[in-house]
Every structure is written in C-alpha cells, then in structure tokens.
Design a protein around this motif. Structure first.
Motif, PDB file in Angstrom:
ATOM      1  N   SER A   1     -54.221  75.620  78.960  1.00 22.71           N
ATOM      2  CA  SER A   1     -53.089  76.075  79.692  1.00 22.71           C
ATOM      3  C   SER A   1     -51.784  75.233  79.240  1.00 22.71           C
ATOM      4  O   SER A   1     -50.585  75.801  78.961  1.00 22.71           O
ATOM      5  CB  SER A   1     -53.134  75.533  81.235  1.00 22.71           C
ATOM      6  N   GLU A   2     -51.909  74.149  78.601  1.00 22.01           N
ATOM      7  CA  GLU A   2     -50.909  73.236  77.885  1.00 22.01           C
ATOM      8  C   GLU A   2     -50.585  74.001  76.723  1.00 22.01           C
ATOM      9  O   GLU A   2     -49.378  73.941  76.304  1.00 22.01           O
ATOM     10  CB  GLU A   2     -51.350  71.872  77.681  1.00 22.01           C
ATOM     11  N   ALA A   3     -51.495  74.292  75.856  1.00 24.17           N
ATOM     12  CA  ALA A   3     -51.415  75.080  74.544  1.00 24.17           C
ATOM     13  C   ALA A   3     -50.589  76.092  74.787  1.00 24.17           C
ATOM     14  O   ALA A   3     -49.606  76.538  74.005  1.00 24.17           O
ATOM     15  CB  ALA A   3     -52.670  75.288  73.943  1.00 24.17           C
ATOM     16  N   THR A   4     -50.873  77.065  75.820  1.00 26.89           N
ATOM     17  CA  THR A   4     -50.320  78.463  75.985  1.00 26.89           C
ATOM     18  C   THR A   4     -48.862  78.111  76.609  1.00 26.89           C
ATOM     19  O   THR A   4     -47.896  78.690  76.070  1.00 26.89           O
ATOM     20  CB  THR A   4     -50.801  79.112  77.293  1.00 26.89           C
ATOM     21  N   LEU A   5     -48.498  76.995  77.252  1.00 26.68           N
ATOM     22  CA  LEU A   5     -47.180  76.763  77.854  1.00 26.68           C
ATOM     23  C   LEU A   5     -46.186  76.412  76.812  1.00 26.68           C
ATOM     24  O   LEU A   5     -45.095  76.950  76.621  1.00 26.68           O
ATOM     25  CB  LEU A   5     -47.139  75.602  78.840  1.00 26.68           C
ATOM     26  N   LEU A   6     -46.743  75.543  75.826  1.00 31.62           N
ATOM     27  CA  LEU A   6     -46.002  75.176  74.698  1.00 31.62           C
ATOM     28  C   LEU A   6     -45.538  76.206  73.416  1.00 31.62           C
ATOM     29  O   LEU A   6     -44.771  76.286  72.915  1.00 31.62           O
ATOM     30  CB  LEU A   6     -46.684  73.864  73.607  1.00 31.62           C
TER      31      LEU A   6
END
Length: 313
Positions: A170-175
């Motif tokens: 999720s963090e990688a997708t958001l960034l």
C-alpha cells in the motif's frame, strides 16, 4: 562476464587484488545494495584518478586478503567486515574527498514493496489531484484527507515509513501514485581501513576544533586531579607555579622580603589612591570618546531630519 577459462580469471583476480593491497594504504568497505550496473559505471568514472573499485565474491576477497596477511598482518582487521553485498574501494587520496565523491553518485529510486527503507519517508500535505473515488485508499492508510475543488487533498504531513521498516504494498502504491521517489541508492561506506586502523565513516566528520576542545577538556581534568592529589604533572605544573608564587607574594607582603614583583604589590597596598589617579585619565578618555560618538549620532539624526523641506514653508 567471465572471459576465457574460469581458473585463469580467478588467477587474474587474485593478482589484481594483491596489487591493490600492496599499492594503496586506504580501503573503503562499501555496501552496494540496489546499485545497478549503469550507476556503477558512473561511479567508476567519477573516481577515475582518485580511487579504484573492486567487486567480487566475499569468499574470493577474503581468500586474497588472507594471502597478504603474512606480509601485512594489519589486513586481517578487514576480514570481519566483509559480509553481505560489499565491495572495496582503494585510494591514496584524502578519505573525505573519496567519501564525498561516493555520496555525490547516489541515484533517486522509487519505494518498492518488500524493500527495506534506508531513510524516513514523510508525505507532505498537498493536493493529490486524484478524484474522490480514491478516498477509501487513503482511509486504509489512516491518512486524513478532504475534498478540495473536486480532488483529494492531504490535510497534514504523514509519517509513512520509518528507517529500517519493510515497505508495504500500500505504501509503495501510494508513493507511486504521488510520483514520489523517496529513496536514493549508491555505494554506502560502512568502514574505512587506513594504514592498519579500521574505523567508522562518522570519524571523518570530526573537526580540528572538536579535537582541540576534547583535548583541552582532558588536560583540564588531569590538572584538577593532579592538584587535588598533590601529584605534579605537566598539566598541573603551571597551576602549581602560580599557586606557589601567590604564597611567596603573600609572605613577602607581610614581611620585609623584597623582590620586583612584590614591590609593585606593596606599593599598591601602601597607596591605592596613586593607582586610582593613574587610571583616571584612561577612564576619562573612554568617556570622552563615548560622548563624541553620541554627539556625532545626534548630529546625523538632525541632518537627516532637515533634509526634507516642510510642505508648509
């Protein structure tokens, strides 16, 4: 890519590392995680004429270093630090120059799921430009948002990833959606070997002023302990001489013993007003200069006030 017979390649590798160990007195042990071949070429090009980079299997590097321990036993200190994805940078130049060159050749990279974060990642408050349909995605990450002009806006800064944490999907997708590349990869200096000593790269940040301050503090502590114990050392000797002179001067003042330094003290005690009269002209001169400065400043203010004519003249 290995060219020719593998045994021949290994022999050339050992000859090369032995030449480097004999030629260069300083060795940087660097970590090469997430460094691509093109970036490595750029680093080699920037270090040309300053340092040489050697990469290879840890077992081969350790074997080659052990072969040189007989001629240079200090090289054995390097062996415990050769672990993981590391390489060796050989140089004769100033370690600070080489360290700075390595730091200059870092490349920005996106946060990939499963990677270990080398630094903290903070998402700043901003208008993302995304439609309201993405609100649930931000809610899943506990990010406060609001709808502004038809798009999602992050209300406040969000501490998304801490150093050493594994990056989630999720963090990688958001960034990636925010087009943020938070990480920078390059050769990271882990330890430095310099003429038989191995130390951390943070040592290079110590300045001469810090060394002098620490040394002065240590000398002061030695002097204090020596004076308290009555044990004479080079650090306490000046203080002991001054204290001894004070005692001699006190005895001379109370007795008829005379010497030049004691005569000045006796003259002062006999007639303090004479010294006060001598000091008065100096104090008067200081006061005169202060008054002149005040007068000059007041004249400048008056001249500034008179520069403009009154509208009613």
């Amino acid at each position: 890519m290995v060219k020719g017979d593998r045994a021949t390649w290994k022999a050339k590798y050992f000859v090369k590392i032995q030449r480097l160990l004999d030629e260069y007195p300083r060795i940087f042990i660097v970590r090469a995680d997430n460094v691509r071949s093109k970036q490595m070429q750029q680093i080699r090009h920037s270090l040309r004429g300053i340092a040489e980079i050697l990469m290879g299997k840890n077992t081969m590097m350790c074997k080659a270093i052990r072969g040189q321990v007989a001629t240079n036993p200090a090289l054995e200190k390097i062996l415990p630090h050769i672990k993981g994805n590391v390489g060796l940078v050989f140089t004769k130049e100033d370690p600070i120059l080489v360290r700075d060159k390595l730091l200059e050749n870092k490349v920005a990279a996106p946060a990939r799921a499963g990677a270990i974060a080398p630094c903290d990642v903070i998402v700043e408050a901003q208008n993302t430009g995304m439609g309201p349909e993405k609100t649930s995605f931000f809610q899943a990450l506990n990010i406060s948002t609001k709808i502004a002009k038809g798009s999602i806006e992050i209300v406040s800064n969000v501490f998304l990833i801490h150093t050493g944490d594994k990056v989630g999907q999720s963090e990688a997708t958001l960034l990636q959606m925010l087009n943020v590349m938070p990480f920078a990869y390059g050769l990271v200096v882990e330890n430095i070997y310099d003429n038989g000593a191995v130390f951390a790269p943070e040592i290079l940040d110590i300045t001469d002023e810090q060394l002098l301050a620490k040394f002065s503090s240590g000398v002061a502590n030695v002097a204090c302990v020596s004076l308290a114990m009555g044990y004479c050392t080079q650090a306490s000797l000046p203080h002991s001489i001054i204290n001894g002179f004070k005692n001699v001067l006190a005895v001379a003042v109370e007795t008829e013993i005379n010497f030049p330094q004691a005569d000045a003290a006796k003259a002062f005690l006999a007639d303090p007003t004479a010294f006060a009269v001598a000091a008065a002209p100096a104090e008067a001169a200081v006061e005169e200069t202060k008054e002149e400065e005040k007068q000059d400043s007041s004249e400048e203010e008056e001249s500034d006030d008179d520069m403009g004519f009154s509208l009613f003249d």
